[in-house]
Motif scaffolding. Structure first.
Motif, PDB file in Angstrom:
ATOM      1  N   HIS A   1       0.852  -1.183   0.000  1.00  0.00           N
ATOM      2  CA  HIS A   1       0.000   0.000   0.000  1.00  0.00           C
ATOM      3  C   HIS A   1       0.891   1.237   0.000  1.00  0.00           C
ATOM      4  O   HIS A   1       1.950   1.257   0.645  1.00  0.00           O
ATOM      5  CB  HIS A   1      -0.908   0.034   1.228  1.00  0.00           C
ATOM      6  N   PHE A   2       0.458   2.267  -0.712  1.00  0.00           N
ATOM      7  CA  PHE A   2       1.162   3.538  -0.784  1.00  0.00           C
ATOM      8  C   PHE A   2       0.220   4.650  -0.352  1.00  0.00           C
ATOM      9  O   PHE A   2      -0.979   4.423  -0.164  1.00  0.00           O
ATOM     10  CB  PHE A   2       1.674   3.780  -2.215  1.00  0.00           C
ATOM     11  N   GLN A   3       0.755   5.841  -0.201  1.00  0.00           N
ATOM     12  CA  GLN A   3      -0.080   6.963   0.223  1.00  0.00           C
ATOM     13  C   GLN A   3      -1.210   7.231  -0.749  1.00  0.00           C
ATOM     14  O   GLN A   3      -2.291   7.670  -0.354  1.00  0.00           O
ATOM     15  CB  GLN A   3       0.787   8.225   0.378  1.00  0.00           C
ATOM     16  N   ASN A   4      -0.982   6.957  -2.025  1.00  0.00           N
ATOM     17  CA  ASN A   4      -1.985   7.292  -3.047  1.00  0.00           C
ATOM     18  C   ASN A   4      -2.494   6.076  -3.797  1.00  0.00           C
ATOM     19  O   ASN A   4      -2.936   6.191  -4.947  1.00  0.00           O
ATOM     20  CB  ASN A   4      -1.391   8.299  -4.040  1.00  0.00           C
ATOM     21  N   GLY A   5      -2.447   4.915  -3.177  1.00  0.00           N
ATOM     22  CA  GLY A   5      -2.956   3.730  -3.847  1.00  0.00           C
ATOM     23  C   GLY A   5      -2.213   2.485  -3.423  1.00  0.00           C
ATOM     24  O   GLY A   5      -1.511   2.476  -2.401  1.00  0.00           O
ATOM     25  N   SER A   6      -2.355   1.431  -4.212  1.00  0.00           N
ATOM     26  CA  SER A   6      -1.720   0.154  -3.912  1.00  0.00           C
ATOM     27  C   SER A   6      -1.194  -0.467  -5.192  1.00  0.00           C
ATOM     28  O   SER A   6      -1.679  -0.174  -6.297  1.00  0.00           O
ATOM     29  CB  SER A   6      -2.726  -0.813  -3.257  1.00  0.00           C
ATOM     30  N   ILE A   7      -0.199  -1.335  -5.057  1.00  0.00           N
ATOM     31  CA  ILE A   7       0.260  -2.156  -6.166  1.00  0.00           C
ATOM     32  C   ILE A   7       0.178  -3.608  -5.721  1.00  0.00           C
ATOM     33  O   ILE A   7       0.707  -3.975  -4.665  1.00  0.00           O
ATOM     34  CB  ILE A   7       1.699  -1.801  -6.587  1.00  0.00           C
ATOM     35  N   TYR A   8      -0.533  -4.411  -6.548  1.00  0.00           N
ATOM     36  CA  TYR A   8      -0.704  -5.834  -6.273  1.00  0.00           C
ATOM     37  C   TYR A   8      -0.021  -6.646  -7.366  1.00  0.00           C
ATOM     38  O   TYR A   8      -0.024  -6.249  -8.544  1.00  0.00           O
ATOM     39  CB  TYR A   8      -2.187  -6.188  -6.221  1.00  0.00           C
ATOM     40  N   TRP A   9       0.538  -7.772  -6.951  1.00  0.00           N
ATOM     41  CA  TRP A   9       1.232  -8.658  -7.887  1.00  0.00           C
ATOM     42  C   TRP A   9       0.812 -10.096  -7.657  1.00  0.00           C
ATOM     43  O   TRP A   9       0.629 -10.532  -6.517  1.00  0.00           O
ATOM     44  CB  TRP A   9       2.737  -8.548  -7.691  1.00  0.00           C
ATOM     45  N   SER A  10       0.652 -10.819  -8.742  1.00  0.00           N
ATOM     46  CA  SER A  10       0.521 -12.275  -8.701  1.00  0.00           C
ATOM     47  C   SER A  10       1.244 -12.828  -9.913  1.00  0.00           C
ATOM     48  O   SER A  10       1.491 -12.089 -10.887  1.00  0.00           O
ATOM     49  CB  SER A  10      -0.949 -12.702  -8.720  1.00  0.00           C
ATOM     50  N   PRO A  11       1.622 -14.105  -9.899  1.00  0.00           N
ATOM     51  CA  PRO A  11       2.380 -14.651 -11.038  1.00  0.00           C
ATOM     52  C   PRO A  11       1.656 -14.519 -12.371  1.00  0.00           C
ATOM     53  O   PRO A  11       2.294 -14.323 -13.403  1.00  0.00           O
ATOM     54  CB  PRO A  11       2.563 -16.121 -10.643  1.00  0.00           C
ATOM     55  N   SER A  12       0.329 -14.610 -12.360  1.00  0.00           N
ATOM     56  CA  SER A  12      -0.404 -14.594 -13.623  1.00  0.00           C
ATOM     57  C   SER A  12      -0.804 -13.198 -14.079  1.00  0.00           C
ATOM     58  O   SER A  12      -1.155 -13.015 -15.244  1.00  0.00           O
ATOM     59  CB  SER A  12      -1.667 -15.464 -13.501  1.00  0.00           C
ATOM     60  N   THR A  13      -0.760 -12.218 -13.163  1.00  0.00           N
ATOM     61  CA  THR A  13      -1.239 -10.875 -13.528  1.00  0.00           C
ATOM     62  C   THR A  13      -0.150  -9.821 -13.529  1.00  0.00           C
ATOM     63  O   THR A  13      -0.351  -8.716 -14.043  1.00  0.00           O
ATOM     64  CB  THR A  13      -2.339 -10.423 -12.554  1.00  0.00           C
ATOM     65  N   GLY A  14       1.000 -10.117 -12.945  1.00  0.00           N
ATOM     66  CA  GLY A  14       2.049  -9.119 -12.833  1.00  0.00           C
ATOM     67  C   GLY A  14       1.710  -8.073 -11.781  1.00  0.00           C
ATOM     68  O   GLY A  14       0.795  -8.246 -10.967  1.00  0.00           O
ATOM     69  N   ALA A  15       2.455  -6.990 -11.780  1.00  0.00           N
ATOM     70  CA  ALA A  15       2.268  -5.912 -10.793  1.00  0.00           C
ATOM     71  C   ALA A  15       1.429  -4.814 -11.403  1.00  0.00           C
ATOM     72  O   ALA A  15       1.786  -4.264 -12.449  1.00  0.00           O
ATOM     73  CB  ALA A  15       3.622  -5.368 -10.340  1.00  0.00           C
ATOM     74  N   GLN A  16       0.317  -4.499 -10.739  1.00  0.00           N
ATOM     75  CA  GLN A  16      -0.619  -3.502 -11.257  1.00  0.00           C
ATOM     76  C   GLN A  16      -0.983  -2.527 -10.149  1.00  0.00           C
ATOM     77  O   GLN A  16      -1.117  -2.917  -8.981  1.00  0.00           O
ATOM     78  CB  GLN A  16      -1.890  -4.170 -11.792  1.00  0.00           C
ATOM     79  N   ALA A  17      -1.149  -1.267 -10.535  1.00  0.00           N
ATOM     80  CA  ALA A  17      -1.483  -0.213  -9.576  1.00  0.00           C
ATOM     81  C   ALA A  17      -2.985   0.020  -9.545  1.00  0.00           C
ATOM     82  O   ALA A  17      -3.644   0.033 -10.583  1.00  0.00           O
ATOM     83  CB  ALA A  17      -0.773   1.083  -9.956  1.00  0.00           C
ATOM     84  N   VAL A  18      -3.514   0.179  -8.348  1.00  0.00           N
ATOM     85  CA  VAL A  18      -4.943   0.460  -8.149  1.00  0.00           C
ATOM     86  C   VAL A  18      -5.034   1.663  -7.231  1.00  0.00           C
ATOM     87  O   VAL A  18      -4.407   1.693  -6.163  1.00  0.00           O
ATOM     88  CB  VAL A  18      -5.674  -0.744  -7.521  1.00  0.00           C
ATOM     89  N   ARG A  19      -5.829   2.663  -7.633  1.00  0.00           N
ATOM     90  CA  ARG A  19      -5.858   3.910  -6.873  1.00  0.00           C
ATOM     91  C   ARG A  19      -7.276   4.438  -6.689  1.00  0.00           C
ATOM     92  O   ARG A  19      -8.217   3.994  -7.346  1.00  0.00           O
ATOM     93  CB  ARG A  19      -5.019   4.973  -7.592  1.00  0.00           C
ATOM     94  N   GLY A  20      -7.367   5.418  -5.798  1.00  0.00           N
ATOM     95  CA  GLY A  20      -8.564   6.233  -5.657  1.00  0.00           C
ATOM     96  C   GLY A  20      -9.845   5.463  -5.435  1.00  0.00           C
ATOM     97  O   GLY A  20      -9.899   4.456  -4.725  1.00  0.00           O
ATOM     98  N   ALA A  21     -10.922   5.950  -6.070  1.00  0.00           N
ATOM     99  CA  ALA A  21     -12.246   5.361  -5.881  1.00  0.00           C
ATOM    100  C   ALA A  21     -12.305   3.939  -6.408  1.00  0.00           C
ATOM    101  O   ALA A  21     -13.062   3.104  -5.885  1.00  0.00           O
ATOM    102  CB  ALA A  21     -13.296   6.227  -6.567  1.00  0.00           C
ATOM    103  N   ILE A  22     -11.520   3.630  -7.446  1.00  0.00           N
ATOM    104  CA  ILE A  22     -11.485   2.255  -7.950  1.00  0.00           C
ATOM    105  C   ILE A  22     -10.917   1.325  -6.891  1.00  0.00           C
ATOM    106  O   ILE A  22     -11.460   0.234  -6.651  1.00  0.00           O
ATOM    107  CB  ILE A  22     -10.672   2.189  -9.255  1.00  0.00           C
TER     108      ILE A  22
END
Length: 664
Positions: free
Chosen positions: A488-509
């Motif tokens: 988790h970061f101040q302005n969102g999160s980054i999640y990783w899994s072997p099949s999806t890679g690392a992706q950023a998710v922020r704000g209302a989403i």
């Protein structure tokens, strides 16, 4: 936390790293580099050198030099360069006794001989207790109800064995010479005592009586010189009895039962006698011979030309005499201890050291710093930080939260491995960071210290490091289902899994995804948050659906066949953005999602179909899926000049020429 533990935490740092402990000693910090130190767990770990202001003679340094064979004059020559041996005849000194500056003073005769009150000749016999208190512009004295007298503004008491003053806890102190009590709201109590006798109560209070004789002689000369240098004939007293001047214990201390618990030691008395009358002088004046317990390896420049800043190996870690616990020390200080330095209502969360004097370990003593508070920042000096935190000196360093975090992860043997850079400060000055072979650690007063690794770190870097998603608020953490990792970061999160890679998710989403159960709901993100082609909103695709957001519709989740149907119709360019997330129909009959341009309904029997415009309005007026038409079984179709749509209970036809909808 012990010094051994701290050494283990920071093993493996590269040269120049801000706070590397090697054999118990910190490496120097560049004097120009800001040291950003957030409170970790509500406290600061502090390592330091020395005890006191560090000006002039180091008492532990004097002991170390004496043990090494140096004589007391050689010791004094080092600490007061440019001064010479002088002589001071014995004389009376007026010592203010601050512990007895109360509303009343209790006095006793210390032995079988009575005390004499100078103004009247009245005696205080052995066993009697005299209480002196203000009375108008004078004083009144009462002896156990047996007699009382009133005197002018001052009363002087004397006896062949000195005067015994009693404290509120029942303990008492015997003073040689005479004791004067001067009227006032709080009485001023003064011990008029010969200088050489005064020193008998000072030297053992400043240096342990068990120390080497040469160190005690050096202390005797320094104390004698100091007392004479600070004399102020215009004041009520020449000197006080606390560390604000130099500590004076009197001639003897007794417990509440009257038993002697301390008296002037023979060793210090001998050192005083051996140096009787000797002082240090400079240009015909008594030298201002300041001293402190330990300078930690470097003296500090004072207000006189002979109080210079220079290295003092005999007072630094590893060179001092046995028993020295202040050349190097470690302590933990609660962040709340620094709250008093914040603006009213603020709480301390971090400290940024901005300037040091450049001498010795850590880059020297702290000169300038910024106290980071919940309601702003405050510029402070190293001395102020020392006072707020109750530290032994301003020669200290706040142990890096980066290094503590690295150590907590196993140091060089942990997942981050060895350092790949020095510890640095982010360009905006808000945080400290260090890169390691296996990742990075970022620390700030607002977020704490957290590690970022692997693909998550790469994604964060691609988004602008701390200037993109802000600083990490958690470390690299495995998801509860064990399928991936996140930060988790101040302005969102980054999640990783072997099949999806690392992706950023922020704000209302991100908030919508969290409300749906994070990765246990829609699964892991398969894209980072992305602007829609029409530039109106944002979306993130997940393993089990998508979340779309626009300013007018908020963040809504779409899944399964409804999402597929919306995609087939052109995503947000077809029905517009979703105005609701997919919602179950009563009784488990199916699902629906509303959009800006219509709705999509789904059931297992009918599939997913969009309904919009006049057909949607007519169907709604007839009771939606609960009306006679039931669920839609197909999408819209043109039949000649009319638009038709079939439902379980029939067909609706829309004529754009008339704007009317009829049941076919």
């Amino acid at each position: 936390m012990t010094r051994t533990r701290i050494s283990r935490l920071v093993t493996g740092l590269v040269a120049g790293t801000a706070l590397a402990l090697t054999a118990g000693t910190l490496t120097a910090v560049p004097a120009s580099a800001d040291e950003v130190r957030p409170a970790t767990g509500g406290s600061f770990t502090v390592v330091g050198h020395g005890f006191g202001h560090g000006i002039g003679m180091s008492q532990w340094g004097a002991q170390s030099r004496a043990v090494a064979g140096q004589g007391y004059r050689t010791i004094l020559d080092f600490y007061y360069p440019g001064t010479s041996v002088g002589n001071q005849p014995d004389r009376t000194l007026r010592v203010g006794l601050t512990a007895f500056a109360n509303a009343a003073v209790a006095v006793r005769a210390p032995s079988g001989s009575p005390l004499t009150i100078s103004s009247s000749g009245r005696k205080v016999e052995a066993g009697q207790r005299l209480v002196v208190a203000p009375s108008g512009s004078g004083l009144t004295g009462t002896v156990d109800g047996a007699w009382n007298e009133t005197w002018g503004g001052t009363v002087t008491l004397s006896g062949p064995d000195g005067v015994l003053l009693q404290k509120g806890d029942g303990t008492s102190v015997r003073y040689d010479g005479v004791v004067r009590i001067v009227t006032g709201p709080r009485l001023t109590v003064v011990n008029d005592v010969p200088l050489e006798t005064y020193l008998r109560g000072v030297v053992p209070a400043e240096s342990p009586a068990s120390w080497n004789a040469e160190a005690l002689k050096a202390q005797s000369v320094a104390a004698r010189s100091y007392a004479m240098a600070v004399l102020n004939p215009q004041a009520q007293t020449d000197i006080c009895d606390t560390t604000a001047c130099q500590v004076y214990r009197g001639a003897e201390v007794r417990d509440a039962a009257g038993a002697t618990t301390w008296s002037t030691p023979a060793s210090t008395n001998a050192a005083i006698a051996a140096t009787a009358g000797e002082i240090r002088s400079h240009e015909g004046k008594v030298a201002f011979t300041q001293f402190s317990s330990s300078n930690g390896g470097w003296t500090v420049a004072g207000s006189k030309p002979y109080l210079v800043a220079k290295e003092d190996p005999f007072s630094g870690p590893g060179r001092t005499a046995p028993g020295d616990s202040v050349a190097a020390w470690t302590t933990t200080v609660r962040a709340a201890s620094f709250d008093a330095g914040c603006a009213p209502g603020g709480a301390a969360t971090g400290i940024v050291v901005k300037g040091r004097d450049g001498r010795g370990d850590f880059g020297g003593r702290v000169k300038d710093a910024t106290l980071v508070c919940t309601n702003g920042t405050v510029a402070v000096t190293g001395t102020k930080l020392r006072q707020l935190g109750g530290l032994r000196s301003d020669y200290f360093a706040l142990v890096s939260a980066v290094q503590l975090a690295h150590g907590a992860l196993g140091g060089v043997n942990g997942p981050l491995g060895a350092a790949a850079s020095a510890e640095l400060t982010t360009p905006d000055g808000r945080a400290a960071y260090q890169h390691f072979a296996g990742g990075s650690i970022y620390a700030s007063p607002a977020t704490g210290a957290h590690d970022v690794r692997g693909a998550i770190r790469s994604r964060w870097a691609a988004l602008g490091w701390e200037n993109g998603m802000g600083l990490p608020t958690t470390g690299d953490t495995r998801t509860p289902n064990g399928a991936g990792y996140y930060n988790h970061f101040q302005n969102g999160s980054i999640y990783w899994s072997p099949s999806t890679g690392a992706q950023a998710v922020r704000g209302a989403i991100q908030q919508k995804w969290a409300a749906l159960g994070w990765e246990n709901g829609l699964g892991f993100p398969t894209t980072s948050d992305t602007r829609t082609p029409n530039g109106v909103g944002y979306y993130t695709h997940f393993q089990n659906g998508s979340i779309y957001w626009s300013p007018s519709t908020g963040a809504q989740a779409l899944r399964g066949a409804i999402r597929q149907e919306w995609a087939a119709l052109g995503w947000e360019n077809g029905l517009g953005f979703p105005t609701s997330s997919d919602t179950p129909l009563p009784g488990g009959r199916g699902w629906f999602t509303r959009f800006q341009g219509g709705s999509i309904y789904w059931s297992g029997a009918t599939g997913a179909h969009a309904v919009r415009g006049g057909i949607l309005d007519t169907w709604a007026a007839q009771g939606w899926e609960n009306g006679p038409l039931g669920m839609p079984t197909a999408g819209e179709q043109w039949r000649g000049a009319t638009l038709t749509q079939t439902f379980q209970g029939g067909t609706l036809s829309y004529d754009p020429r008339t704007g009317k909808v009829a049941r076919a």
